[in-house]
Write a protein that holds these residues in place. Structure first.
Motif, short mmCIF file in Angstrom:
data_model
loop_
_atom_site.label_atom_id
_atom_site.label_comp_id
_atom_site.label_asym_id
_atom_site.label_seq_id
_atom_site.Cartn_x
_atom_site.Cartn_y
_atom_site.Cartn_z
N GLY B 202 0.81 -1.21 0.00
CA GLY B 202 0.00 0.00 0.00
C GLY B 202 0.84 1.26 0.00
O GLY B 202 2.02 1.24 -0.41
N GLY B 203 0.23 2.32 0.49
CA GLY B 203 0.88 3.63 0.52
C GLY B 203 2.22 3.61 1.25
O GLY B 203 3.10 4.43 0.96
N GLY B 204 2.39 2.67 2.16
CA GLY B 204 3.65 2.55 2.90
C GLY B 204 4.86 2.26 2.01
O GLY B 204 6.00 2.44 2.42
N LEU B 205 4.61 1.81 0.78
CA LEU B 205 5.71 1.49 -0.14
C LEU B 205 6.29 2.73 -0.81
O LEU B 205 7.31 2.66 -1.49
N GLN B 206 5.59 3.85 -0.63
CA GLN B 206 5.96 5.05 -1.39
C GLN B 206 7.43 5.43 -1.19
O GLN B 206 8.13 5.76 -2.14
N ALA B 223 3.82 -16.45 -4.15
CA ALA B 223 2.53 -15.79 -3.97
C ALA B 223 2.21 -14.84 -5.12
O ALA B 223 3.07 -14.50 -5.93
N ALA B 224 0.96 -14.44 -5.17
CA ALA B 224 0.53 -13.39 -6.09
C ALA B 224 0.75 -12.04 -5.42
O ALA B 224 0.88 -11.96 -4.20
N VAL B 225 0.78 -10.98 -6.23
CA VAL B 225 0.92 -9.62 -5.71
C VAL B 225 -0.43 -8.91 -5.79
O VAL B 225 -1.17 -9.09 -6.74
N GLY B 226 -0.74 -8.16 -4.73
CA GLY B 226 -1.94 -7.32 -4.73
C GLY B 226 -1.57 -5.92 -4.31
O GLY B 226 -0.42 -5.67 -3.92
N ALA B 227 -2.52 -5.00 -4.37
CA ALA B 227 -2.22 -3.61 -4.04
C ALA B 227 -3.44 -2.90 -3.50
O ALA B 227 -4.57 -3.30 -3.77
N SER B 228 -3.20 -1.86 -2.72
CA SER B 228 -4.30 -0.98 -2.32
C SER B 228 -4.51 0.06 -3.42
O SER B 228 -3.65 0.24 -4.30
N ARG B 229 -5.63 0.76 -3.35
CA ARG B 229 -5.91 1.82 -4.34
C ARG B 229 -4.79 2.86 -4.34
O ARG B 229 -4.39 3.36 -5.38
N THR B 230 -4.31 3.19 -3.14
CA THR B 230 -3.27 4.22 -3.04
C THR B 230 -2.03 3.78 -3.81
O THR B 230 -1.43 4.57 -4.54
N VAL B 232 -1.93 1.80 -6.33
CA VAL B 232 -2.25 1.89 -7.77
C VAL B 232 -2.18 3.35 -8.22
O VAL B 232 -1.56 3.67 -9.24
N ASP B 233 -2.76 4.23 -7.42
CA ASP B 233 -2.74 5.65 -7.77
C ASP B 233 -1.32 6.20 -7.85
O ASP B 233 -1.03 7.10 -8.63
N MET B 234 -0.43 5.67 -6.99
CA MET B 234 0.96 6.13 -6.99
C MET B 234 1.74 5.55 -8.17
O MET B 234 2.93 5.85 -8.33
N GLY B 235 1.10 4.67 -8.93
CA GLY B 235 1.78 4.07 -10.08
C GLY B 235 2.71 2.93 -9.69
O GLY B 235 3.55 2.50 -10.48
N LEU B 236 2.59 2.43 -8.44
CA LEU B 236 3.47 1.36 -7.99
C LEU B 236 2.99 0.00 -8.46
O LEU B 236 3.76 -0.95 -8.52
N ALA B 237 1.69 -0.12 -8.74
CA ALA B 237 1.12 -1.41 -9.16
C ALA B 237 0.06 -1.16 -10.21
O ALA B 237 -0.52 -0.07 -10.28
N SER B 238 -0.20 -2.18 -11.03
CA SER B 238 -1.19 -1.99 -12.09
C SER B 238 -2.61 -2.13 -11.54
O SER B 238 -2.84 -2.76 -10.51
N ASN B 239 -3.52 -1.51 -12.26
CA ASN B 239 -4.92 -1.40 -11.83
C ASN B 239 -5.57 -2.75 -11.53
O ASN B 239 -6.36 -2.88 -10.61
N LEU B 241 -4.45 -5.24 -10.16
CA LEU B 241 -3.99 -5.85 -8.92
C LEU B 241 -4.68 -5.23 -7.70
O LEU B 241 -4.46 -5.63 -6.57
N GLN B 242 -5.52 -4.22 -7.94
CA GLN B 242 -6.18 -3.55 -6.81
C GLN B 242 -7.16 -4.49 -6.11
O GLN B 242 -8.04 -5.08 -6.73
N ILE B 243 -6.98 -4.60 -4.79
CA ILE B 243 -7.85 -5.44 -3.98
C ILE B 243 -8.85 -4.54 -3.28
O ILE B 243 -8.47 -3.49 -2.75
N GLY B 244 -10.11 -4.93 -3.25
CA GLY B 244 -11.07 -4.15 -2.49
C GLY B 244 -12.44 -4.08 -3.12
O GLY B 244 -12.72 -4.77 -4.10
#
Ligand SMILES: Cc1cc2nc3c(=O)[nH]c(=O)nc-3n(C[C@H](O)[C@H](O)[C@H](O)COP(=O)(O)OP(=O)(O)OC[C@H]3O[C@@H](n4cnc5c(N)ncnc54)[C@H](O)[C@@H]3O)c2cc1C
Lengths: 252, 309
Positions: B202-206, B223-230, B232-239, B241-244
């Motif tokens: 998540g945002g903590g990766l910034q 494992a698979a990779v997932g991401a929070s919206r934040t 994704v918004d920061m461009g760290l992960a592709s759309n 992969l967003q979990i939620g």
């Protein structure tokens, strides 16, 4: 070219929804203290419509809502965000997505709309149905989960966010597009625009006049809270985490 | 009751979540599967091997060999009178198709179904999973999308079995949307929806400026990779992969969240995970409260330490 943006109001999604504690009636989500806001995805749809008008690709942006009178103040907000006109179809009870799509379809019969921009889902009921249903009722093409849009004459070119990647497609207009959060960043309503919005037209149209009966085929019979998760164990070190992951067979 | 399951189209390929659709369909009765779009023959062959599939309908006309939701909806609409339940998985494919087909039949769909009871009462989450709503099964035809993770199907594939495949070669052409290209996302790891283990960031990766830390731990755990919206918004992960609530809903055996606060919209996607681990520097992060195991630590030191083991 005229654009239509159907919008709904939802309980502010950043605030938690709880069940009513009133034990006399069956349990229901207690929404009365949560302020209403425009559904976030609908804000993306509205923003995109306003951008198209500012780029002089569209001439006019109308927002339309099928909902209770308590939604009207947020419809003014939509006008402050750049819509030219708002149309309110009063409706005091929960109605099905089909009913909403029928109301909007009947409105379109009165106006010369070329493009409908909807949010991909309402974040309260999470149905995500009105956009594709509207396209079906009108016999128009559709593109859902759109993260990029360009309009050239009578053709829209879009990028869709799909499982596993993206899809590019073209759509002849008229058409229905539903928007992803990544399509754009909605603006805030500025004070001058809020003042200006007070003079913009906000019309009321009855469903009866449109010839649509307000029905709900999908009545919810019971609300429940999801089963609680087990309590949290606080770990004191990475070593503790490692030992748990190993013991459960995740780490070898 | 007779069930028609429309197989998903995942970037033009067979959608592995089809088995979950069959598992859900079997709650009602015999399942017939419809294979259309690119590679429909391959999709049909795979679906024919799934236990519980009675028949496979294979659309072969060129108008149905390309991805076109409008053309496919026209075919499904024509098939609707022969079935009681028209079903697809809650994927971007199913969510695009089912409401369109329902409207053509003058009906409302029920999307994101999370449970089907013995008496066919349906349950679906609303308000970002804070509430479960129960509905009676409407009169047929009923149009549903089902959450794949809620209908596990490990029992279901069988390489020797083959259901009858019936070809539909009629043309269905609406001349509406025209598919151009599919572009796969940069993700090279398993899909988070079907993975047994998901490591999400998540945002903590910034501060790190990349998702490397998440990817390294994911690779260590297969494992698979997932991401929070934040993220994704920061461009760290592709759309994709967003979990939620507005991304993917997952149900792995293990979910590890690195630097994710745990907003209700994120929690909505992980409620069905069997074990949740949260690593976050904030002891009061809501995700710590939702987790089975919470470690209050800086991910940039904790994760490398874990990787050394
Ligand atoms: C309509 C709508 C739909 C939404 N849908 C979704 C959705 O589907 N999925 C989703 O995820 N979000 C969704 N959101 C967004 C959601 O509300 C949150 O904003 C988002 O989930 C926050 O992501 P985050 O926790 O990664 O980021 P932040 O809120 O920025 O949190 C970062 C976390 O990292 C921790 N941290 C920072 N540095 C470190 C460090 N060095 N070590 C350890 N921890 C650290 C912080 O303590 C904090 O808890 C939606 C929002 C709306 C309004």
């Amino acid at each position: 070219m005229k654009l239509l943006v159907p919008i709904k109001m939802v309980p502010n999604p950043t605030l938690p929804v709880r069940m009513s504690r009133d034990t006399a009636t069956p349990q229901k989500p207690d929404l009365k203290d949560i302020p209403l806001v425009i559904n976030p995805f609908d804000e993306n749809a509205l923003e995109e419509a306003v951008l198209l008008r500012e780029a002089q690709i569209a001439s006019n942006v109308t927002v339309i809502s099928v909902g209770p009178d308590s939604w009207v103040s947020e419809m003014r907000t939509a006008l402050a965000l750049g819509a030219d006109k708002a149309v309110h179809i009063p409706c005091d009870k929960q109605v099905s997505p089909l009913t909403i799509a029928k109301c909007i379809k009947q409105f379109i019969a009165l106006e010369d709309i070329q493009l409908i921009l909807c949010g991909r889902q309402g974040v309260d009921a999470d149905n995500g149905s009105v956009g594709p249903m509207l396209a079906a009722l009108l016999g128009w093409g559709q593109a859902t989960f759109v993260s990029k849009l360009s309009v050239n004459g009578n053709l829209a070119t879009v990028k869709r966010e799909v499982d596993g990647g993206t899809q590019e497609l073209t759509l002849p207009l008229p058409a229905v597009i539903t928007t992803d959060l990544s399509l754009n960043t909605p603006r805030y309503a500025s004070l001058p625009n809020i003042m200006l919005a007070k003079r913009k037209p906000l019309e009321t149209l009855s469903a009866q006049k449109l010839g649509v009966e307000l029905t709900h085929e999908l009545e919810i019979i019971k609300y429940q809270t999801p089963p609680p998760r087990p309590p949290t164990t606080r770990l004191n070190s990475v070593a503790e985490l490692e030992s748990i992951l190993s013991k459960k067979g995740f780490l070898s | 009751m007779k069930v028609l399951l429309v197989i998903g189209d995942r970037l033009g390929e067979y959608d592995p979540l089809t088995v979950n659709g069959v598992a859900a369909g079997l709650h009602f009765g015999d399942v017939t599967v419809l294979a259309a779009g690119p590679n429909s023959q391959k999709k049909a062959d795979k679906a024919a091997q799934i236990n519980g599939v009675k028949e496979v309908l294979l659309a072969t006309h060129p108008t149905l060999q390309k991805p076109s939701v409008e053309n496919l909806a026209m075919l499904v609409n024509e098939l609707t009178p022969s079935f009681d339940i028209i079903l697809a998985v809650t994927s971007t494919f199913g969510s695009d198709l089912i409401p369109r087909v329902a409207a053509l039949a003058n009906s409302s769909p029920i999307t994101g179904v999370w449970a089907i009871a013995k008496d066919h009462t349906l349950t679906r989450p609303i308000n970002a999973g804070a509430v479960l709503a129960q509905l009676n099964l409407p009169k047929p035809p009923v149009f549903l999308t089902i959450r794949p993770t809620a209908f596990p199907a490990n029992f279901i594939s069988n390489n020797t079995r083959k259901a009858k495949i019936t070809v539909i070669d009629k043309s269905y052409e609406c001349n509406l949307s025209q598919h151009k290209t599919y572009t796969p996302s940069a993700n090279v790891r398993p899909d988070p929806v079907s993975a047994k283990i998901v490591v999400a960031g998540g945002g903590g990766l910034q501060a790190g400026g990349s998702f490397e830390l998440v990817e390294k731990l994911a690779d260590r755990l297969n494992a698979a990779v997932g991401a929070s919206r934040t993220a994704v918004d920061m461009g760290l992960a592709s759309n994709d992969l967003q979990i939620g609530q507005t991304g993917r809903c997952i149900a792995p055996d293990l979910y590890i969240a690195l630097g994710i606060s745990g907003a209700i919209q994120h929690l909505a996607g992980i409620k069905d995970a069997r074990m949740i681990v949260s690593i976050n520097s904030d002891p009061n992060a809501p995700l710590h409260g939702a987790a089975d195991f919470a470690l209050t630590a800086d991910i940039f030191s904790a994760v490398p330490e874990l990787l050394k083991k």
